[in-house]
Design a protein around this motif. Structure first.
Motif, PDB file in Angstrom:
ATOM      1  N   ARG A 277       0.838  -1.205   0.000  1.00 36.05           N
ATOM      2  CA  ARG A 277       0.000   0.000   0.000  1.00 36.05           C
ATOM      3  C   ARG A 277       0.872   1.254   0.000  1.00 36.05           C
ATOM      4  O   ARG A 277       1.888   1.314   0.708  1.00 36.05           O
ATOM      5  CB  ARG A 277      -0.898   0.024   1.225  1.00 36.05           C
ATOM      6  N   PRO A 278       0.494   2.289  -0.734  1.00 33.59           N
ATOM      7  CA  PRO A 278       1.292   3.514  -0.774  1.00 33.59           C
ATOM      8  C   PRO A 278       1.423   4.206   0.579  1.00 33.59           C
ATOM      9  O   PRO A 278       2.411   4.905   0.822  1.00 33.59           O
ATOM     10  CB  PRO A 278       0.538   4.410  -1.769  1.00 33.59           C
ATOM     11  N   GLY A 279       0.459   4.012   1.467  1.00 32.69           N
ATOM     12  CA  GLY A 279       0.460   4.756   2.718  1.00 32.69           C
ATOM     13  C   GLY A 279       1.338   4.195   3.811  1.00 32.69           C
ATOM     14  O   GLY A 279       1.451   4.800   4.881  1.00 32.69           O
ATOM     15  N   VAL A 280       1.955   3.043   3.604  1.00 32.31           N
ATOM     16  CA  VAL A 280       2.787   2.425   4.636  1.00 32.31           C
ATOM     17  C   VAL A 280       4.246   2.540   4.217  1.00 32.31           C
ATOM     18  O   VAL A 280       4.640   1.986   3.189  1.00 32.31           O
ATOM     19  CB  VAL A 280       2.410   0.950   4.856  1.00 32.31           C
ATOM     20  N   ASP A 281       5.035   3.261   5.022  1.00 32.18           N
ATOM     21  CA  ASP A 281       6.422   3.486   4.639  1.00 32.18           C
ATOM     22  C   ASP A 281       7.380   2.753   5.573  1.00 32.18           C
ATOM     23  O   ASP A 281       6.987   1.843   6.305  1.00 32.18           O
ATOM     24  CB  ASP A 281       6.723   4.987   4.556  1.00 32.18           C
TER      25      ASP A 281
ATOM     26  N   GLU B 106      13.203   3.288   0.806  1.00 29.80           N
ATOM     27  CA  GLU B 106      11.834   3.545   0.385  1.00 29.80           C
ATOM     28  C   GLU B 106      11.757   3.186  -1.090  1.00 29.80           C
ATOM     29  O   GLU B 106      12.763   3.235  -1.809  1.00 29.80           O
ATOM     30  CB  GLU B 106      11.462   5.004   0.627  1.00 29.80           C
ATOM     31  N   TYR B 107      10.583   2.828  -1.546  1.00 32.53           N
ATOM     32  CA  TYR B 107      10.395   2.429  -2.942  1.00 32.53           C
ATOM     33  C   TYR B 107       8.942   2.702  -3.303  1.00 32.53           C
ATOM     34  O   TYR B 107       8.077   2.802  -2.435  1.00 32.53           O
ATOM     35  CB  TYR B 107      10.751   0.947  -3.146  1.00 32.53           C
ATOM     36  N   ARG B 108       8.684   2.822  -4.601  1.00 32.12           N
ATOM     37  CA  ARG B 108       7.329   3.148  -5.039  1.00 32.12           C
ATOM     38  C   ARG B 108       6.394   1.949  -4.865  1.00 32.12           C
ATOM     39  O   ARG B 108       6.777   0.812  -5.127  1.00 32.12           O
ATOM     40  CB  ARG B 108       7.339   3.594  -6.497  1.00 32.12           C
ATOM     41  N   ARG B 109       5.184   2.255  -4.431  1.00 35.89           N
ATOM     42  CA  ARG B 109       4.118   1.261  -4.331  1.00 35.89           C
ATOM     43  C   ARG B 109       2.915   1.870  -5.029  1.00 35.89           C
ATOM     44  O   ARG B 109       2.126   2.606  -4.421  1.00 35.89           O
ATOM     45  CB  ARG B 109       3.828   0.936  -2.866  1.00 35.89           C
ATOM     46  N   VAL B 110       2.797   1.586  -6.321  1.00 41.81           N
ATOM     47  CA  VAL B 110       1.804   2.239  -7.171  1.00 41.81           C
ATOM     48  C   VAL B 110       0.745   1.212  -7.568  1.00 41.81           C
ATOM     49  O   VAL B 110       1.050   0.259  -8.290  1.00 41.81           O
ATOM     50  CB  VAL B 110       2.454   2.836  -8.436  1.00 41.81           C
ATOM     51  N   PRO B 111      -0.496   1.354  -7.109  1.00 40.83           N
ATOM     52  CA  PRO B 111      -1.539   0.414  -7.512  1.00 40.83           C
ATOM     53  C   PRO B 111      -1.668   0.348  -9.032  1.00 40.83           C
ATOM     54  O   PRO B 111      -1.774   1.373  -9.709  1.00 40.83           O
ATOM     55  CB  PRO B 111      -2.802   0.991  -6.874  1.00 40.83           C
ATOM     56  N   GLY B 112      -1.598  -0.868  -9.559  1.00 42.13           N
ATOM     57  CA  GLY B 112      -1.700  -1.064 -10.994  1.00 42.13           C
ATOM     58  C   GLY B 112      -0.397  -0.906 -11.742  1.00 42.13           C
ATOM     59  O   GLY B 112      -0.349  -1.110 -12.955  1.00 42.13           O
ATOM     60  N   ALA B 113       0.671  -0.548 -11.044  1.00 43.35           N
ATOM     61  CA  ALA B 113       1.999  -0.418 -11.668  1.00 43.35           C
ATOM     62  C   ALA B 113       3.021  -1.060 -10.742  1.00 43.35           C
ATOM     63  O   ALA B 113       3.961  -0.423 -10.260  1.00 43.35           O
ATOM     64  CB  ALA B 113       2.343   1.043 -11.940  1.00 43.35           C
TER      65      ALA B 113
ATOM     66  N   ASP C 202      -4.888  -5.492  -5.847  1.00 41.35           N
ATOM     67  CA  ASP C 202      -4.862  -4.033  -5.990  1.00 41.35           C
ATOM     68  C   ASP C 202      -3.497  -3.547  -6.473  1.00 41.35           C
ATOM     69  O   ASP C 202      -3.408  -2.633  -7.298  1.00 41.35           O
ATOM     70  CB  ASP C 202      -5.193  -3.364  -4.653  1.00 41.35           C
ATOM     71  N   TRP C 203      -2.428  -4.133  -5.934  1.00 40.23           N
ATOM     72  CA  TRP C 203      -1.074  -3.716  -6.303  1.00 40.23           C
ATOM     73  C   TRP C 203      -0.781  -4.017  -7.772  1.00 40.23           C
ATOM     74  O   TRP C 203      -0.284  -3.166  -8.517  1.00 40.23           O
ATOM     75  CB  TRP C 203      -0.073  -4.413  -5.390  1.00 40.23           C
ATOM     76  N   ILE C 204      -1.109  -5.225  -8.181  1.00 39.61           N
ATOM     77  CA  ILE C 204      -0.843  -5.613  -9.569  1.00 39.61           C
ATOM     78  C   ILE C 204      -1.879  -5.009 -10.510  1.00 39.61           C
ATOM     79  O   ILE C 204      -1.574  -4.715 -11.674  1.00 39.61           O
ATOM     80  CB  ILE C 204      -0.781  -7.147  -9.683  1.00 39.61           C
ATOM     81  N   GLY C 205      -3.079  -4.802 -10.013  1.00 37.72           N
ATOM     82  CA  GLY C 205      -4.114  -4.198 -10.834  1.00 37.72           C
ATOM     83  C   GLY C 205      -4.994  -5.195 -11.538  1.00 37.72           C
ATOM     84  O   GLY C 205      -5.863  -4.805 -12.330  1.00 37.72           O
ATOM     85  N   ALA C 206      -4.802  -6.458 -11.253  1.00 32.79           N
ATOM     86  CA  ALA C 206      -5.588  -7.518 -11.899  1.00 32.79           C
ATOM     87  C   ALA C 206      -5.309  -8.821 -11.162  1.00 32.79           C
ATOM     88  O   ALA C 206      -4.380  -8.917 -10.362  1.00 32.79           O
ATOM     89  CB  ALA C 206      -5.213  -7.655 -13.378  1.00 32.79           C
TER      90      ALA C 206
END
Length: 251
Positions: A62-66, A88-95, A168-172
């Motif tokens: 989830r993007p909100g947990v660092d 830290e690293y990007r956590r982009v739903p669907g990407a 949600d993370w993978i988007g599918a």
């Protein structure tokens, strides 16, 4: 009416809240950047001449947990003689591949700096990413300790773990995006190799209410199941189970 947390879920929530409070209160490590993305930074703890451990935080992608809640673990590892890199690293739903792109860039940055990285340690979703680091096949070999990892994406999706976190993370789902699952799912990656599995050790608490212990039980690598440990016991230096984890990290 919302479901009430189970007793173990409540204990895990309390442990996470305390780790977050400690991580926010105490001094962080030296912050450095490893690529141009604003999210691509890491905190460095301990002496630069010491062997290094890379800690990859979880949070169900989830993007909100660092990384804040792993700062106590980072300081405990420094006290045990390690240099620690807490990225830290990007956590982009669907990407989802933005996360692995960042961690591959971190790996290249540390090698260019000649940091003596001995082990990658990942917790929860970070455990999945540490397993990816060991199993992707296009990075130099490294020892990995995966703490309560999300190691089987099919099971995680079927059980809707973390409120559908993997989907949600993978988007599918796996049927809609088989190539992405093939690139990221530790279980699929493990099926393609045997050599890298020798450098992997999974650690999982038997009372884990966030990532079921079954996620580790069938993974084809060394594993330690920690009796009576919950999800955050494995990253909490105040936990009675921390010496077990520390011993495994030391190798």
């Amino acid at each position: 009416m919302p479901l009430q947390p189970t007793p173990i879920e409540a204990v895990e929530d309390e442990a996470l809240a305390r780790l977050l409070e400690e991580g926010q209160r105490d001094d962080a490590g030296t912050v450095e950047r490893y690529r141009t993305s604003k999210d691509a930074v890491f905190e460095r703890y301990g002496p630069v001449e010491a062997p290094a451990a890379v800690l990859v935080h979880g949070g169900y992608f989830r993007p909100g947990v660092d990384r804040t809640h792993l700062r106590p673990q980072a300081r405990a590892l420094v006290a045990a003689g390690w240099q620690v890199v807490l990225p830290e690293y990007r956590r982009v739903p669907g990407a989802a591949c933005t996360a692995t792109e960042d961690l591959a860039a971190l790996d290249a940055h540390l090698r260019a700096e000649h940091v003596d990285v001995r082990v990658w340690v990942g917790h929860s979703a970070g455990g999945a990413l540490a397993l990816w680091r060991a199993l992707a096949g296009d990075l130099p070999p490294v020892r990995v300790v995966a703490l309560a990892p999300v190691a089987d994406f099919d099971a995680a999706v079927a059980q809707r773990l973390g409120g559908d976190a993997v989907r949600d993370w993978i988007g599918a789902g796996p049927q809609e995006s088989p190539m992405t699952y093939a690139r990221l799912d530790p279980t699929r990656l493990a099926a393609r190799t045997t050599e890298a599995l020798a450098d992997i050790h999974l650690v999982h608490g038997t009372l884990d209410a966030s990532v079921p212990v079954a996620q580790s039980e069938d993974f084809p690598a060394a594993r330690t199941l920690v009796p009576d440990a919950h999800h955050f016991d494995l990253v909490d230096p105040a936990s009675p189970h921390w010496p077990t984890v520390l011993g495994i990290i030391r190798g």
